[in-house]
Design a protein around this motif. Structure first.
Motif, PDB file in Angstrom:
ATOM      1  N   SER A 260       0.850  -1.193   0.000  1.00 29.93           N
ATOM      2  CA  SER A 260       0.000   0.000   0.000  1.00 29.93           C
ATOM      3  C   SER A 260       0.883   1.239   0.000  1.00 29.93           C
ATOM      4  CB  SER A 260      -0.902   0.020   1.239  1.00 29.93           C
ATOM      5  OG  SER A 260      -0.110   0.170   2.412  1.00 29.93           O
ATOM      6  N   LYS A 261       0.287   2.370  -0.314  1.00 28.96           N
ATOM      7  CA  LYS A 261       1.055   3.622  -0.347  1.00 28.96           C
ATOM      8  C   LYS A 261       1.668   3.922   1.017  1.00 28.96           C
ATOM      9  CE  LYS A 261      -0.842   7.177  -2.398  1.00 28.96           C
ATOM     10  NZ  LYS A 261      -1.646   8.403  -2.637  1.00 28.96           N
TER      11      LYS A 261
ATOM     12  N   VAL B  31       6.331   9.622  -2.692  1.00 27.10           N
ATOM     13  CA  VAL B  31       5.819   8.296  -3.033  1.00 27.10           C
ATOM     14  C   VAL B  31       4.656   8.421  -4.015  1.00 27.10           C
ATOM     15  CG1 VAL B  31       4.632   6.251  -2.136  1.00 27.10           C
ATOM     16  CG2 VAL B  31       6.601   7.186  -0.914  1.00 27.10           C
ATOM     17  N   SER B  32       3.745   9.359  -3.741  1.00 26.97           N
ATOM     18  CA  SER B  32       2.587   9.551  -4.620  1.00 26.97           C
ATOM     19  C   SER B  32       3.010   9.909  -6.034  1.00 26.97           C
ATOM     20  CB  SER B  32       1.675  10.650  -4.060  1.00 26.97           C
ATOM     21  OG  SER B  32       1.126  10.264  -2.821  1.00 26.97           O
TER      22      SER B  32
ATOM     23  N   LEU C  78       4.455   6.805  -7.734  1.00 23.22           N
ATOM     24  CA  LEU C  78       3.396   5.854  -8.059  1.00 23.22           C
ATOM     25  C   LEU C  78       2.638   6.300  -9.301  1.00 23.22           C
ATOM     26  CD1 LEU C  78       1.948   4.963  -4.519  1.00 23.22           C
ATOM     27  CD2 LEU C  78       3.394   3.542  -5.975  1.00 23.22           C
TER      28      LEU C  78
ATOM     29  N   ARG D  60      -3.179  -0.564  -9.463  1.00 24.15           N
ATOM     30  CA  ARG D  60      -3.875  -0.549  -8.172  1.00 24.15           C
ATOM     31  C   ARG D  60      -5.086  -1.452  -8.345  1.00 24.15           C
ATOM     32  NH1 ARG D  60      -2.094   5.230  -6.077  1.00 24.15           N
ATOM     33  NH2 ARG D  60      -1.046   5.987  -7.946  1.00 24.15           N
TER      34      ARG D  60
END
Length: 381
Positions: A30-31, A45-46, A49, A60
């Motif tokens: 997961s994030k 991180v976002s 991703l 996802r």
């Protein structure tokens, strides 16, 4: 470009690589887990991703069970976004496999084709590879490369075969394939490819001896998690260990090589029947001569394993064509024979049986391009 600009781009690439490889290793995450374990900021991180998702490298898919708050979205790589092709060439046929980024076989086939060092042969192989790729509707841009495992010792620079008595393929060159295929290509010794597969499958493996029980016997030595090549690429050629100087004539010109006792061809010749028929009769447990032939085979195999274990103190791996035929009682008998004359016990857990049978070299060869891709994920793909 300024030095600061280069540094910023490099840092972005490093972060992208870290995030992708973390997802690759964990398989599902997961994030928030990425943020916590990589100690990166949420925005960093976002961003990574989003980039990886735009490139089609991750997806996802669904949600984890709630632990009291909002359900976390499951993040995983797209395992078949890139595919590696492996080829295992033999005298009368070649095996072909497609593997995903986890090394999972997603397609395979065996093509009957007699080897000959001719343009016609290499054209036919290239055409069959193209047909295989088209049959499974793999777009060309998804193919990482074609890695070809063959019987014969490959030159240090990988350009061609420098010893190839079994197939008479000493004139085989990597360019015979690369000139006819629109993908990166490489050549590898089939036994070394088998060892690469075992390293991939056993992350705890440090040192080992691999017995490739194919139609012709092969072998490889693993030390420090690397396949040992030797000064002249001869390391691990266990098939030419002499176990009886008055034994049968080997294709190398000498007598009593392990090849003449423990290859699938030698077993078939001694039994006077195909390997499939031999094991069918063996498992029926009715014919004493069949059981005796198998016991003698295992004794010769144990003799070699016992001696090689004194040189390389690690697991012994049974791989290749004959591996799927081994049953628990065969392994127990083999272990007993190994330990009859060893000064210390060889533990049962160190006797490992491979699971991919005759496709082992092709799969092991294909892993090269998978590893190269995973290791180099940060640059533009």
């Amino acid at each position: 470009m300024s030095e600061r600009g280069v540094t910023t781009i490099t840092l972005k690439q490093i972060n992208k690589e870290k995030v992708y490889q973390y997802i690759y290793r964990t398989k599902q995450t997961s994030k928030l887990q990425i943020v916590q374990d990589l100690k990166m900021g949420l925005s960093t991180v976002s961003q990574n991703l989003n980039v990886l998702e735009e490139e089609g490298l991750i997806q996802r898919d669904g949600y984890f069970e709630s632990t009291g708050g909002r359900k976390a979205q499951v993040i995983q790589i797209v395992s078949d976004v890139r595919i590696s092709i492996g080829i295992g060439i033999l005298k009368k046929m070649f095996h072909i496999v497609a593997i995903d980024l986890y090394g999972k076989v997603i397609a395979k086939d065996t093509i009957d084709l007699d080897y000959s060092d001719t343009e016609e042969y290499y054209e036919k192989v290239a055409n069959k590879i193209d047909e295989f790729i088209e049959e499974y509707k793999y777009q060309k841009e998804r193919i990482l490369g074609v890695s070809i495992a063959t019987q014969g010792i490959i030159s240090p620079d990988g350009s061609g075969v420098m010893y190839g008595t079994i197939m008479n393929n000493v004139k085989m060159r990597m360019s015979d394939f690369s000139s006819k295929l629109p993908y990166p290509c490489r050549l590898v010794h089939d036994s070394k490819a088998a060892a690469y597969l075992e390293l991939w499958n056993h992350s705890e493996l440090d040192s080992a001896v691999v017995f490739l029980l194919n139609r012709n016997l092969g072998g490889a030595i693993i030390t420090n998690r690397k396949v040992h090549e030797g000064s002249f690429m001869h390391s691990g050629v266990i098939e030419h260990i002499c176990i009886n100087s008055d034994g049968p004539l080997c294709y190398c010109g000498n007598r009593g090589c392990l090849e003449t006792y423990c290859s699938a061809n030698s077993l078939s010749e001694i039994a006077g029947m195909s390997i499939k028929e031999f094991f069918e009769k063996l498992r029926e447990n009715k014919e004493e001569n069949i059981k005796q032939i198998w016991k003698e085979y295992l004794k010769h195999l144990a003799f070699a394993m016992r001696n090689l274990n004194l040189v390389v103190d690690g697991p012994i791996i049974i791989s290749g064509y004959l591996a799927p035929y081994f049953m628990e009682n065969d392994l127990n008998y083999l272990l007993k024979q190994i330990n009859l004359s060893l000064p210390f016990d060889f533990p049962k857990e160190n006797l490992i049986v491979g699971t991919n049978g005759q496709y082992t070299p092709a799969i092991g060869a294909a892993l090269f391009y998978v590893k190269k891709f995973i290791d180099g994920i940060a640059p533009t793909i």
